[in-house]
Write a protein that holds these residues in place. Structure first.
Motif, PDB file in Angstrom:
ATOM      1  N   ALA A   1       0.836  -1.208   0.000  1.00  9.37           N
ATOM      2  CA  ALA A   1       0.000   0.000   0.000  1.00  9.37           C
ATOM      3  C   ALA A   1       0.872   1.260   0.000  1.00  9.37           C
ATOM      4  O   ALA A   1       0.528   2.250  -0.666  1.00  9.37           O
ATOM      5  N   TYR A   2       1.982   1.234   0.715  1.00  8.90           N
ATOM      6  CA  TYR A   2       2.904   2.377   0.716  1.00  8.90           C
ATOM      7  C   TYR A   2       3.458   2.632  -0.690  1.00  8.90           C
ATOM      8  O   TYR A   2       3.549   3.781  -1.137  1.00  8.90           O
ATOM      9  N   MET A   3       3.810   1.573  -1.399  1.00 10.87           N
ATOM     10  CA  MET A   3       4.347   1.718  -2.753  1.00 10.87           C
ATOM     11  C   MET A   3       3.277   2.233  -3.715  1.00 10.87           C
ATOM     12  O   MET A   3       3.548   3.102  -4.556  1.00 10.87           O
ATOM     13  N   LYS A   4       2.057   1.701  -3.597  1.00  5.97           N
ATOM     14  CA  LYS A   4       0.969   2.182  -4.455  1.00  5.97           C
ATOM     15  C   LYS A   4       0.639   3.644  -4.139  1.00  5.97           C
ATOM     16  O   LYS A   4       0.358   4.437  -5.049  1.00  5.97           O
ATOM     17  N   HIS A   5       0.696   4.001  -2.875  1.00  7.96           N
ATOM     18  CA  HIS A   5       0.423   5.380  -2.477  1.00  7.96           C
ATOM     19  C   HIS A   5       1.486   6.320  -3.029  1.00  7.96           C
ATOM     20  O   HIS A   5       1.183   7.434  -3.471  1.00  7.96           O
ATOM     21  N   THR A   6       2.737   5.879  -3.016  1.00  5.79           N
ATOM     22  CA  THR A   6       3.821   6.677  -3.589  1.00  5.79           C
ATOM     23  C   THR A   6       3.586   6.920  -5.080  1.00  5.79           C
ATOM     24  O   THR A   6       3.785   8.030  -5.580  1.00  5.79           O
ATOM     25  N   LYS A   7       3.145   5.865  -5.768  1.00  5.09           N
ATOM     26  CA  LYS A   7       2.863   6.010  -7.207  1.00  5.09           C
ATOM     27  C   LYS A   7       1.749   7.014  -7.458  1.00  5.09           C
ATOM     28  O   LYS A   7       1.835   7.837  -8.371  1.00  5.09           O
ATOM     29  N   SER A   8       0.713   6.989  -6.620  1.00  6.00           N
ATOM     30  CA  SER A   8      -0.387   7.942  -6.794  1.00  6.00           C
ATOM     31  C   SER A   8       0.041   9.370  -6.443  1.00  6.00           C
ATOM     32  O   SER A   8      -0.424  10.331  -7.054  1.00  6.00           O
ATOM     33  N   LEU A   9       0.920   9.517  -5.458  1.00 11.48           N
ATOM     34  CA  LEU A   9       1.406  10.849  -5.095  1.00 11.48           C
ATOM     35  C   LEU A   9       2.193  11.497  -6.235  1.00 11.48           C
ATOM     36  O   LEU A   9       2.143  12.710  -6.424  1.00 11.48           O
ATOM     37  N   LEU A  10       2.911  10.672  -6.984  1.00 14.24           N
ATOM     38  CA  LEU A  10       3.742  11.189  -8.066  1.00 14.24           C
ATOM     39  C   LEU A  10       2.983  11.313  -9.388  1.00 14.24           C
ATOM     40  O   LEU A  10       3.560  11.719 -10.388  1.00 14.24           O
TER      41      LEU A  10
ATOM     42  N   GLY B   1       1.112   8.741 -11.038  1.00 13.78           N
ATOM     43  CA  GLY B   1       0.979   7.557 -11.874  1.00 13.78           C
ATOM     44  C   GLY B   1       2.315   6.938 -12.242  1.00 13.78           C
ATOM     45  O   GLY B   1       3.392   7.464 -11.931  1.00 13.78           O
ATOM     46  N   SER B   2       2.233   5.795 -12.914  1.00 12.65           N
ATOM     47  CA  SER B   2       3.445   5.036 -13.247  1.00 12.65           C
ATOM     48  C   SER B   2       4.355   5.766 -14.226  1.00 12.65           C
ATOM     49  O   SER B   2       5.557   5.508 -14.265  1.00 12.65           O
ATOM     50  N   LYS B   3       3.790   6.688 -15.025  1.00 11.04           N
ATOM     51  CA  LYS B   3       4.623   7.401 -15.997  1.00 11.04           C
ATOM     52  C   LYS B   3       5.621   8.334 -15.333  1.00 11.04           C
ATOM     53  O   LYS B   3       6.654   8.666 -15.930  1.00 11.04           O
TER      54      LYS B   3
ATOM     55  N   LYS C   1      -1.088  14.964   9.086  1.00 15.28           N
ATOM     56  CA  LYS C   1      -0.461  16.282   9.069  1.00 15.28           C
ATOM     57  C   LYS C   1      -0.633  16.938   7.708  1.00 15.28           C
ATOM     58  O   LYS C   1      -0.979  16.285   6.720  1.00 15.28           O
ATOM     59  N   LYS C   2      -0.343  18.246   7.658  1.00 20.00           N
ATOM     60  CA  LYS C   2      -0.376  18.944   6.372  1.00 20.00           C
ATOM     61  C   LYS C   2       0.850  18.548   5.561  1.00 20.00           C
ATOM     62  O   LYS C   2       1.976  18.715   5.992  1.00 20.00           O
ATOM     63  N   TRP C   3       0.593  18.025   4.379  1.00 24.27           N
ATOM     64  CA  TRP C   3       1.673  17.604   3.502  1.00 24.27           C
ATOM     65  C   TRP C   3       1.885  18.636   2.409  1.00 24.27           C
ATOM     66  O   TRP C   3       0.967  19.365   2.023  1.00 24.27           O
ATOM     67  N   GLN C   4       3.105  18.670   1.914  1.00 22.07           N
ATOM     68  CA  GLN C   4       3.396  19.398   0.692  1.00 22.07           C
ATOM     69  C   GLN C   4       3.405  18.373  -0.427  1.00 22.07           C
ATOM     70  O   GLN C   4       4.381  17.675  -0.643  1.00 22.07           O
ATOM     71  N   HIS C   5       2.257  18.240  -1.085  1.00 24.25           N
ATOM     72  CA  HIS C   5       2.088  17.221  -2.117  1.00 24.25           C
ATOM     73  C   HIS C   5       3.117  17.422  -3.224  1.00 24.25           C
ATOM     74  O   HIS C   5       3.315  18.539  -3.690  1.00 24.25           O
ATOM     75  N   PRO C   6       3.831  16.350  -3.666  1.00 25.71           N
ATOM     76  CA  PRO C   6       4.834  16.511  -4.723  1.00 25.71           C
ATOM     77  C   PRO C   6       4.287  17.154  -5.993  1.00 25.71           C
ATOM     78  O   PRO C   6       4.905  18.050  -6.562  1.00 25.71           O
ATOM     79  N   ILE C   7       3.111  16.703  -6.458  1.00 21.93           N
ATOM     80  CA  ILE C   7       2.529  17.288  -7.665  1.00 21.93           C
ATOM     81  C   ILE C   7       2.112  18.726  -7.400  1.00 21.93           C
ATOM     82  O   ILE C   7       2.330  19.622  -8.220  1.00 21.93           O
TER      83      ILE C   7
END
Length: 343
Positions: free
Chosen positions: A99-108, A110-112, A284-290
């Motif tokens: 789930a952590y890996m899938k969440h990382t992919k969604s934060l960035l 997508g897979s592209k 917490k408040k995140w600074q979303h990468p996108i």
């Protein structure tokens, strides 16, 4: 006291009550159940009070330490569930890693967007730190898919092992008492796959930590890994203590070792810090990468817009100055022509 290799019947709270007494068992149940209940409410409270939108994956990761605590204390109700609890703990941990890996992919996005341009694979992580001075291979999409593969595979294998142990218990196979017993064999077969999955997970974390600044990637990823290691190591330590007969058996229950009751309490104490930190980190408040990238682009466009405005204002002032100069020249020419007519 003579000990039998297997328990001839199930052991429940009533048997433990007869062996340990009310003064020991009831206060212990009250304290443990209170802690587990508070952890669940703590996680749910952080989930509900979050200022930002929480996805389903994030909700699972927030509840993950509390679920681990609930599963870990089940041997206090029936000590013979120890083997099954260990398998479920492994399944929850590897599912949280996936789930952590899938969440990382969604934060960035997508897979592209997983593979950055001209980036290398940090493969020199424990236990392969000896390759730190070797040249790092270039990260590609194929290599990224290989990093996901062991985690997906170990999730499926853990689920299969859980089904196998459930079928063994249903068909009358008693819980294992020694390491060479049949129900332990599927768990031993998982060890190479678990090691490869942990290694690829650590490589994945090392690669994305810098790109996920502002969302606490190091804390989130390593707490899941620490949970898995703590549960596996404590289980192994207590198995060694039982095999060395350091811990004795309960009075009247020749198939229940004191270690089977101490292990859930120790694991609950080790899970407390993880269960207190993870919900706070995810709410917490995140600074979303996108979002951060979009904000950087917006700032650059604003700055460029300001520069363009200044340039346009400067050009306008120059044009106005030129117009005023031409008007002055025209007035001067008219004055000269009038003087010439008078003369």
């Amino acid at each position: 006291m003579e000990t039998t290799r297997y328990c001839n019947r199930s052991v429940g709270p009533k048997d433990l009550l007869d062996s340990l007494g009310v003064s020991v068992l009831v206060p212990g149940y009250v304290v443990v159940s209170s802690i587990v209940t508070l952890l669940l409410f703590y996680a749910l409270w952080h989930r509900l009070k979050s200022e930002r939108r929480i996805s389903k994956i994030e909700a699972y990761l927030i509840l993950f330490p509390s679920l681990m605590a609930v599963i870990s204390v089940l041997p206090l109700v029936s000590p013979l569930l120890g083997q099954m609890v260990s398998i479920v703990q492994d399944l929850l941990c590897v599912t949280a890693m996936f789930a952590y890996m899938k969440h990382t992919k969604s934060l960035l996005g997508g897979s592209k967007h997983l593979v950055a341009d001209k980036s290398s694979c940090p493969f020199a992580v424990p236990p392969l730190c000896c390759f730190a001075k070797c040249k790092k291979p270039k990260m590609t999409r194929t290599l990224m898919k290989i990093l996901f593969l062991p985690i997906q595979f170990i999730v499926v294998l853990n689920f299969v092992v859980l089904l196998v142990n459930c079928s063994l218990a249903y068909n009358g196979f008693p819980p294992p008492k020694e390491s060479s017993d049949i129900p332990n064999i599927p768990s031993y077969m998982l060890i190479p796959f678990q090691i490869s999955a942990l290694y690829t997970y650590k490589v994945f974390m090392s690669y994305f930590e810098a790109r996920l600044r502002g969302s606490f990637p190091r804390t989130r990823g390593r707490l899941i890994l620490a949970t898995f290691i703590l549960c596996k190591s404590t289980g192994g330590i207590f198995q060694v203590l039982e095999s060395k007969e350091v811990l004795g058996y309960l009075d009247g229950l020749d198939c229940v070792n004191f270690g089977q009751l101490l292990l859930p309490v120790v694991q609950l104490g080790l899970l407390l810090p993880v269960a207190l930190i993870i919900p706070k980190v995810y709410t917490k408040k995140w600074q979303h990468p996108i979002q951060q990238a979009v904000e950087d682009i917006d700032k650059a466009m604003i700055n460029n817009g300001k520069c363009d405005t200044k340039l346009e204002e400067g050009e306008g002032e120059k044009e106005e100055g030129r117009g005023e100069g031409e008007e002055g020249r025209g007035e001067g020419d008219e004055t000269q022509s009038m003087m010439a007519d008078k003369l």
